[in-house]
Enzyme design. Structure first.
Site, short mmCIF file in Angstrom:
data_model
loop_
_atom_site.label_atom_id
_atom_site.label_comp_id
_atom_site.label_asym_id
_atom_site.label_seq_id
_atom_site.Cartn_x
_atom_site.Cartn_y
_atom_site.Cartn_z
N GLY A 48 50.50 -1.09 2.20
CA GLY A 48 51.72 -1.24 1.41
C GLY A 48 52.30 0.02 0.79
O GLY A 48 53.20 -0.07 -0.04
N ASP A 68 52.81 -7.77 8.24
CA ASP A 68 51.59 -7.21 8.83
C ASP A 68 50.68 -8.36 9.25
O ASP A 68 50.73 -9.45 8.70
CB ASP A 68 50.84 -6.29 7.85
CG ASP A 68 49.95 -5.27 8.56
OD1 ASP A 68 50.33 -4.09 8.65
OD2 ASP A 68 48.87 -5.68 9.06
N ASP A 107 55.52 1.52 11.16
CA ASP A 107 54.42 2.51 11.13
C ASP A 107 53.20 1.89 11.82
O ASP A 107 52.08 2.01 11.34
CB ASP A 107 54.12 2.83 9.65
CG ASP A 107 53.20 4.03 9.47
OD1 ASP A 107 53.16 4.90 10.37
OD2 ASP A 107 52.54 4.11 8.42
N LYS A 147 57.21 5.03 14.13
CA LYS A 147 56.12 5.92 14.57
C LYS A 147 55.88 5.72 16.06
O LYS A 147 55.89 4.59 16.54
CB LYS A 147 54.84 5.59 13.80
CG LYS A 147 53.63 6.39 14.28
CD LYS A 147 52.51 6.32 13.30
CE LYS A 147 51.79 5.00 13.32
NZ LYS A 147 50.76 4.92 12.28
#
Ligand SMILES: C[S@@+](CC[C@H](N)C(=O)[O-])C[C@H]1O[C@@H](n2cnc3c(N)ncnc32)[C@H](O)[C@@H]1O
Length: 193
Positions: A48, A68, A107, A147
């Site tokens: 987080g 997630d 990410d 990413k």
């Protein structure tokens, strides 16, 4: 285990959940990721750190949604969805919270096998899934930060991103470990095709 560095200790001191928070802070400083943003979706958000930075970026009135596969402990003003970003039902749950976002962050890292080609392929799969979600939820003019592990599929992935955004830069923030093959793609001015 990874070496604990300056950013690890700084994150503990300053109350961020991950050293990764500083990567996003550095990207924001350079590219103004949150300028004018009211709604942010953070894909692969655990534990987080990026959510905390996004929360600061949009202010108290803004919407921040995190997804997630692993649970996180709650963050004030953040809606968390526990789900797999690859599954359509997860996207539907995101859309039930907010239909349009100014910024999508991704990410994602797979469980690493240690075999580079396998890890690269798995990470690219998650990056592509993130791009698909961004294409569904981003407002025209919106921003994507994603990413991507450098490897054989990296160049073709970058070209895919370029098809949908007016401004695309690749960068490695200072907080990203020199030894890591990760790059961050910052894509602004989303155009729905
Ligand atoms: C590097 S961490 C993200 C760190 C985060 N940006 C932060 O600042 O705390 C990568 C995350 O990707 C998540 N992940 C991997 N595959 C996923 C999937 N298919 N769906 C959702 N999350 C996934 C992992 O659970 C892990 O939490």
């Amino acid at each position: 285990m990874r070496r604990k560095d300056h950013y690890y200790y700084r994150a503990r001191r300053e109350g961020y959940r991950s050293r990764a928070a500083y990567k996003l802070k550095q990207l924001d400083k350079k590219f103004g990721i949150f300028k004018g943003a009211k709604a942010v979706l953070d894909l692969c958000c655990a534990p987080g750190g990026w959510l905390q930075v996004a929360r600061e970026g949009v202010g108290n009135e803004g919407v921040v949604v995190g997804v997630d596969i692993n649970k996180i402990s709650s963050i004030n003003g953040v809606t968390f969805i526990c789900g797999d970003i690859v599954k359509e039902e997860t996207l539907n749950r995101v859309l039930s919270v907010c239909e349009e976002f100014d910024v999508v962050l991704s990410d994602c890292s797979p469980n690493v096998s240690g075999i580079w080609s396998v890890d690269h392929e798995r990470q690219m799969f998650l990056a592509r899934a993130s791009l698909e979600i961004a294409k569904r939820v981003l407002k025209n003019g919106g921003t994507l930060v994603i990413k991507a592990f450098q490897g054989s599929e990296y160049a073709s992935f970058l070209s895919e991103v370029k098809q949908h955004f007016g401004f695309v830069r690749t960068t490695k923030p200072e907080a990203s470990r020199k030894t890591s093959a990760e790059m961050y793609i910052v894509a602004k001015n989303f155009r729905r095709l």
